[in-house]
Design a protein around this motif. Structure first.
Motif, PDB file in Angstrom:
ATOM      1  N   GLY A 183     -26.026 -76.274 -34.214  1.00  0.00           N
ATOM      2  CA  GLY A 183     -25.206 -74.985 -34.493  1.00  0.00           C
ATOM      3  C   GLY A 183     -25.207 -74.943 -35.976  1.00  0.00           C
ATOM      4  O   GLY A 183     -25.181 -75.913 -36.563  1.00  0.00           O
ATOM      5  N   LEU A 184     -25.640 -73.749 -36.558  1.00  0.00           N
ATOM      6  CA  LEU A 184     -25.609 -73.431 -37.910  1.00  0.00           C
ATOM      7  C   LEU A 184     -24.454 -72.501 -38.388  1.00  0.00           C
ATOM      8  O   LEU A 184     -24.267 -72.132 -39.682  1.00  0.00           O
ATOM      9  N   GLY A 185     -23.867 -71.760 -37.420  1.00  0.00           N
ATOM     10  CA  GLY A 185     -22.695 -70.858 -37.620  1.00  0.00           C
ATOM     11  C   GLY A 185     -23.340 -69.732 -38.006  1.00  0.00           C
ATOM     12  O   GLY A 185     -23.294 -69.049 -39.230  1.00  0.00           O
ATOM     13  N   GLU A 186     -24.541 -69.257 -37.231  1.00  0.00           N
ATOM     14  CA  GLU A 186     -25.488 -68.076 -37.421  1.00  0.00           C
ATOM     15  C   GLU A 186     -24.469 -66.931 -37.631  1.00  0.00           C
ATOM     16  O   GLU A 186     -23.469 -66.740 -37.211  1.00  0.00           O
ATOM     17  N   ASN A 187     -25.254 -66.028 -38.590  1.00  0.00           N
ATOM     18  CA  ASN A 187     -24.669 -64.712 -38.806  1.00  0.00           C
ATOM     19  C   ASN A 187     -23.920 -63.933 -37.499  1.00  0.00           C
ATOM     20  O   ASN A 187     -22.768 -63.424 -37.780  1.00  0.00           O
ATOM     21  N   SER A 188     -24.661 -63.932 -36.464  1.00  0.00           N
ATOM     22  CA  SER A 188     -24.172 -63.294 -35.414  1.00  0.00           C
ATOM     23  C   SER A 188     -23.390 -64.018 -34.340  1.00  0.00           C
ATOM     24  O   SER A 188     -23.164 -63.454 -33.332  1.00  0.00           O
ATOM     25  N   SER A 189     -22.980 -65.277 -34.894  1.00  0.00           N
ATOM     26  CA  SER A 189     -22.350 -65.988 -34.055  1.00  0.00           C
ATOM     27  C   SER A 189     -20.794 -66.092 -34.210  1.00  0.00           C
ATOM     28  O   SER A 189     -20.504 -66.355 -35.536  1.00  0.00           O
ATOM     29  N   GLY A 190     -19.725 -66.084 -33.583  1.00  0.00           N
ATOM     30  CA  GLY A 190     -18.358 -66.376 -33.313  1.00  0.00           C
ATOM     31  C   GLY A 190     -18.022 -67.568 -33.082  1.00  0.00           C
ATOM     32  O   GLY A 190     -18.018 -67.984 -31.976  1.00  0.00           O
ATOM     33  N   ASP A 191     -17.848 -68.612 -34.111  1.00  0.00           N
ATOM     34  CA  ASP A 191     -17.668 -69.989 -33.919  1.00  0.00           C
ATOM     35  C   ASP A 191     -16.106 -70.224 -34.487  1.00  0.00           C
ATOM     36  O   ASP A 191     -16.008 -70.316 -35.378  1.00  0.00           O
ATOM     37  N   ILE A 192     -15.321 -70.159 -33.400  1.00  0.00           N
ATOM     38  CA  ILE A 192     -13.791 -70.057 -33.605  1.00  0.00           C
ATOM     39  C   ILE A 192     -13.136 -71.218 -33.001  1.00  0.00           C
ATOM     40  O   ILE A 192     -13.373 -71.431 -31.552  1.00  0.00           O
ATOM     41  N   PHE A 193     -12.418 -72.082 -33.692  1.00  0.00           N
ATOM     42  CA  PHE A 193     -11.745 -73.195 -33.225  1.00  0.00           C
ATOM     43  C   PHE A 193     -10.322 -73.258 -33.214  1.00  0.00           C
ATOM     44  O   PHE A 193      -9.736 -72.589 -34.067  1.00  0.00           O
ATOM     45  N   LEU A 194      -9.649 -74.028 -32.145  1.00  0.00           N
ATOM     46  CA  LEU A 194      -8.108 -74.035 -32.294  1.00  0.00           C
ATOM     47  C   LEU A 194      -7.692 -75.397 -31.978  1.00  0.00           C
ATOM     48  O   LEU A 194      -8.400 -76.088 -30.821  1.00  0.00           O
ATOM     49  N   ALA A 195      -6.912 -76.083 -32.712  1.00  0.00           N
ATOM     50  CA  ALA A 195      -6.470 -77.411 -32.206  1.00  0.00           C
ATOM     51  C   ALA A 195      -5.008 -77.445 -32.210  1.00  0.00           C
ATOM     52  O   ALA A 195      -4.279 -76.699 -32.988  1.00  0.00           O
ATOM     53  N   PHE A 196      -4.615 -78.088 -31.296  1.00  0.00           N
ATOM     54  CA  PHE A 196      -2.936 -78.172 -31.154  1.00  0.00           C
ATOM     55  C   PHE A 196      -2.525 -79.631 -30.835  1.00  0.00           C
ATOM     56  O   PHE A 196      -3.296 -80.668 -30.421  1.00  0.00           O
ATOM     57  N   PHE A 249      -9.255 -72.495 -37.086  1.00  0.00           N
ATOM     58  CA  PHE A 249     -10.562 -72.303 -38.143  1.00  0.00           C
ATOM     59  C   PHE A 249     -11.788 -71.738 -37.561  1.00  0.00           C
ATOM     60  O   PHE A 249     -12.045 -71.883 -36.358  1.00  0.00           O
ATOM     61  N   ALA A 250     -12.298 -70.834 -38.298  1.00  0.00           N
ATOM     62  CA  ALA A 250     -13.470 -70.146 -37.898  1.00  0.00           C
ATOM     63  C   ALA A 250     -14.676 -70.433 -38.706  1.00  0.00           C
ATOM     64  O   ALA A 250     -14.620 -70.499 -40.194  1.00  0.00           O
ATOM     65  N   LEU A 251     -15.621 -71.049 -38.173  1.00  0.00           N
ATOM     66  CA  LEU A 251     -16.960 -71.473 -38.988  1.00  0.00           C
ATOM     67  C   LEU A 251     -17.646 -70.233 -39.091  1.00  0.00           C
ATOM     68  O   LEU A 251     -18.094 -69.967 -40.450  1.00  0.00           O
ATOM     69  N   ASN A 252     -17.648 -69.325 -38.343  1.00  0.00           N
ATOM     70  CA  ASN A 252     -18.302 -68.161 -38.456  1.00  0.00           C
ATOM     71  C   ASN A 252     -17.280 -66.981 -37.740  1.00  0.00           C
ATOM     72  O   ASN A 252     -17.269 -67.265 -36.524  1.00  0.00           O
ATOM     73  N   GLY A 253     -17.020 -65.816 -38.550  1.00  0.00           N
ATOM     74  CA  GLY A 253     -16.161 -64.738 -37.802  1.00  0.00           C
ATOM     75  C   GLY A 253     -16.599 -63.948 -37.121  1.00  0.00           C
ATOM     76  O   GLY A 253     -15.910 -62.986 -36.826  1.00  0.00           O
ATOM     77  N   ASN A 254     -17.938 -64.018 -36.494  1.00  0.00           N
ATOM     78  CA  ASN A 254     -18.458 -62.845 -35.700  1.00  0.00           C
ATOM     79  C   ASN A 254     -17.963 -62.715 -34.220  1.00  0.00           C
ATOM     80  O   ASN A 254     -19.053 -62.889 -33.461  1.00  0.00           O
ATOM     81  N   GLY A 255     -16.689 -62.840 -34.056  1.00  0.00           N
ATOM     82  CA  GLY A 255     -16.050 -63.083 -32.853  1.00  0.00           C
ATOM     83  C   GLY A 255     -14.492 -62.610 -32.788  1.00  0.00           C
ATOM     84  O   GLY A 255     -14.055 -62.330 -33.870  1.00  0.00           O
ATOM     85  N   GLU A 256     -13.781 -63.090 -31.835  1.00  0.00           N
ATOM     86  CA  GLU A 256     -12.345 -62.662 -31.608  1.00  0.00           C
ATOM     87  C   GLU A 256     -11.633 -63.652 -30.998  1.00  0.00           C
ATOM     88  O   GLU A 256     -12.081 -64.217 -29.974  1.00  0.00           O
ATOM     89  N   MET A 257     -10.351 -64.076 -31.443  1.00  0.00           N
ATOM     90  CA  MET A 257      -9.397 -64.810 -30.745  1.00  0.00           C
ATOM     91  C   MET A 257      -8.098 -64.124 -31.240  1.00  0.00           C
ATOM     92  O   MET A 257      -7.651 -64.154 -32.323  1.00  0.00           O
ATOM     93  N   THR A 258      -7.680 -63.400 -30.283  1.00  0.00           N
ATOM     94  CA  THR A 258      -6.393 -62.841 -30.614  1.00  0.00           C
ATOM     95  C   THR A 258      -5.098 -63.501 -30.896  1.00  0.00           C
ATOM     96  O   THR A 258      -5.292 -64.737 -30.587  1.00  0.00           O
ATOM     97  N   GLY A 259      -4.164 -63.159 -31.744  1.00  0.00           N
ATOM     98  CA  GLY A 259      -2.875 -64.082 -31.858  1.00  0.00           C
ATOM     99  C   GLY A 259      -2.997 -65.018 -32.883  1.00  0.00           C
ATOM    100  O   GLY A 259      -2.024 -65.718 -32.971  1.00  0.00           O
ATOM    101  N   THR A 260      -3.952 -65.048 -33.640  1.00  0.00           N
ATOM    102  CA  THR A 260      -4.116 -66.289 -34.466  1.00  0.00           C
ATOM    103  C   THR A 260      -3.343 -66.071 -35.731  1.00  0.00           C
ATOM    104  O   THR A 260      -2.987 -67.123 -36.351  1.00  0.00           O
ATOM    105  N   HIS A 261      -3.083 -64.806 -36.068  1.00  0.00           N
ATOM    106  CA  HIS A 261      -2.329 -64.546 -37.358  1.00  0.00           C
ATOM    107  C   HIS A 261      -1.049 -65.248 -37.077  1.00  0.00           C
ATOM    108  O   HIS A 261      -0.541 -65.846 -38.218  1.00  0.00           O
ATOM    109  N   TRP A 262      -0.329 -65.264 -36.229  1.00  0.00           N
ATOM    110  CA  TRP A 262       1.010 -65.930 -36.076  1.00  0.00           C
ATOM    111  C   TRP A 262       0.777 -67.395 -36.006  1.00  0.00           C
ATOM    112  O   TRP A 262       1.791 -67.994 -36.680  1.00  0.00           O
TER     113      TRP A 262
END
Length: 423
Positions: free
Chosen positions: A319-332, A95-108
Motif C-alpha cells: 500500500g502507498l496511500g495512493e491519491n484516490s485511496s482512503g486509508d483511515i485507521f482507528l485504535a482503542f 489516523f489517516a494515511l490518506n484522507g480520500n475516504g470517510e469515517m464519521t464521528g472522528t472529530h470527537w
C-alpha cells in the motif's frame, strides 16, 4: 414463500430471515487462513487469531449478496466492550494515511480521546443509513446521548455492487449489532467487505491478533480490516513480489457488452476459464479501513502512535496511500475508565512509552496477516453488470513464497480445519 415458511410463526420467520441476511446462516467451505498455509508474519496469535481475542470485543456482520438486486454489500460492526458495555467509553485515537475516504464521528474521538459505541464499516454511499441505524438502535436502549456521534467508515464497492441502489438500510445496521459476538470472525466476502477488492483480487473483511509474551506484558493486539485498496503489481507478502508472480487472474467481464462506469475503460472480456493478464482497472483506487484493539493500558496519545504504525503493515503489503485511496485507521484500548461512585476523577493505568515497541511490532504483524486473510477467505464474485473478480489462489501464493524461500512450516496439520467462522 415455501410451505414451511407459511407454517412458521411470524417471530420465528423474522428471526430466520435476519440470520440469513446477517451472513451467519450461510454455509460455505472453510478456507485456509494465512497461518494454515505457513505464512506467519512473525509473532504469536491469540486463540482465534482475531480482533475478538481482545477480551470483551465482539464483531457482527450483515451480508447483502443478491444477483437480482445487484447488491454485493453489507455492514460490519466492531463493539469494543460488546453489547453489554456498548455505552461505556474506551480510550481511542484515529489516523489517516490518506484522507480520500470517510469515517464519521472522528472529530470527537480526536478531541476527547474517547470512543463510545461501536465502529461500523460499510460502503461509501450507505454511511448515512448505517449512522441512522446506530442512532435508532441506541434510542431503543435509551442510549441516544451516549451513542449520538457514531463511528461509521466506508470503502467503495462500485465495481461489484450496485452502489447507487442504496441497498443498506438502518435495519441492517441493527442486525450487525444484534448478532455481534466474540470468538472466530467470518472473513472475506461478508458484511461491509462483501463487494470489496484488494490488490486486484477479491478482498473484504480480514482479521488477526497477536499475544505478547509475559515479559512484554502479556497484552493482546487485535486487528480487523475492510480491504479494498492497492495495485496488483505492488502486492508483497513476506517480502515476496506476489503481484508480479501472479499477474493474471485480473478483473474482467462476462457477457456480450462491456460494463460502463467509472474506471472500466481498460476492462477486457474474461478468457474461457479465468481472468486476463495485465492491469484492467485503474490501479491504486479503493480504500482500506483498519481497526486495532488492545487490552494494553494506553492513553489516547499512545493509541495515536499505534494507529500510525498500521501504515507500516499496510506499506509492507504494497500500500502507498495512493491519491484516490482512503486509508483511515482507528485504535482503542479496553482498559476500564469508569470513575468511582461519587467521584469526578478517574484512575487509569498507563504503559511506559519504553515498553511500547512490542505493541508496535504486533500491530504491524497483525495488520499484514489480516489483509492477507481477507483475500484468502474470498471467493470468485461476478457483479450484476458482469464484472468478475477472482480470489488470490492459495497454491500459487505458496509456490511464490517457496520460490523465494520465505515459507515457514505450516502451523496446522494438513486437512485440519482453520479456526475461523464460516460465512
Amino acid at each position: 414463500m415455501t410451505t414451511l415458511a407459511r407454517t412458521l410463526p411470524p417471530s420465528v420467520l423474522l428471526c430466520l430471515l435476519t440470520l440469513a441476511s446477517s451472513g451467519f446462516a450461510q454455509s460455505a467451505p472453510t478456507k485456509p487462513r494465512a497461518r494454515d498455509l505457513g505464512i506467519t508474519f512473525g509473532g504469536k496469535p491469540g486463540a482465534n487469531n482475531a480482533i475478538t481475542d481482545v477480551p470483551g470485543v465482539e464483531v457482527g456482520h450483515t451480508t447483502l449478496n443478491a444477483q437480482e438486486s445487484g447488491a454485493r454489500t453489507g455492514v460490519t460492526a466492531v463493539l469494543p466492550r460488546g453489547k453489554d458495555g456498548v455505552a461505556e467509553p474506551v480510550f481511542a485515537a484515529t489516523f489517516a494515511l490518506n484522507g480520500n475516504g470517510e469515517m464519521t464521528g472522528t472529530h470527537w474521538v480526536d478531541e476527547s480521546g474517547e470512543l463510545s459505541g461501536p465502529v461500523m464499516i460499510t460502503n461509501t454511499n450507505d454511511i448515512g443509513a448505517v449512522r441512522d441505524g446506530v442512532i435508532t438502535w441506541a434510542m431503543k436502549r435509551d442510549l441516544a446521548w451516549e451513542l449520538g456521534l457514531p463511528i461509521v467508515a466506508e470503502t467503495w464497492d462500485g465495481y461489484l455492487s450496485d452502489i447507487g441502489g442504496f441497498h443498506v438500510k438502518a435495519g441492517h445496521a441493527h442486525q450487525a449489532l444484534d448478532t455481534a459476538r466474540g470468538g472466530p470472525v467470518a472473513e472475506g466476502s461478508v458484511g461491509g467487505g462483501t463487494g470489496m477488492m484488494c490488490h486486484g483480487f477479491k478482498g473484504g473483511i480480514g482479521t488477526a491478533s497477536r499475544k505478547l509474551t509475559v515479559t512484554d506484558g502479556g497484552y493482546t493486539v487485535g486487528v480487523l480490516v475492510q480491504c479494498n485498496y492497492g495495485s496488483r503489481r505492488l502486492l508483497s507478502v513476506e517480502g515476496v513480489p506476489v503481484g508480479e508472480e501472479i499477474n493474471d487472474l485480473q478483473p474482467c467481464y462476462v457477457g456480450a457488452e462491456k460494463p460502463t462506469g467509472p474506471f472500466t475503460a481498460k476492462l477486457r472480456p474474461c478468457s474461457a476459464s479465468s481472468g486476463v493478464t495485465g492491469p484492467t482497472l485503474k490501479e491504486g483506487t479503493g480504500s482500506i479501513i483498519i481497526v486495532v484493539g488492545t487490552d494494553a493500558p494506553l492513553l489516547p496519545h499512545q493509541l495515536k502512535r499505534i494507529a500510525r504504525r498500521v501504515a507500516l503493515g499496510l506499506g509492507k503489503m504494497g500500500g502507498l496511500g495512493e491519491n484516490s485511496s482512503g486509508d483511515i485507521f482507528l485504535a482503542f484500548s479496553t482498559q476500564r475508565l469508569k470513575a468511582p461512585e461519587q467521584s469526578a476523577a478517574r484512575s487509569v493505568s498507563v504503559l511506559d512509552n519504553e515498553q511500547m515497541n512490542p505493541l508496535f511490532e504486533a500491530t504491524v504483524q497483525a495488520t499484514q496477516e489480516a489483509i492477507l486473510n481477507s483475500m484468502l477467505a474470498a471467493e470468485t464474485m461476478t457483479s450484476a453488470r458482469g464484472i468478475r473478480v477472482f480470489p488470490l489462489p492459495h497454491d500459487r501464493l505458496v509456490k511464490a513464497l517457496k520460490k523465494y524461500g520465505r515459507l515457514a512450516s505450516a502451523t496446522a496439520k494438513e486437512g485440519q480445519k482453520p479456526a475461523r467462522r464460516t460465512k
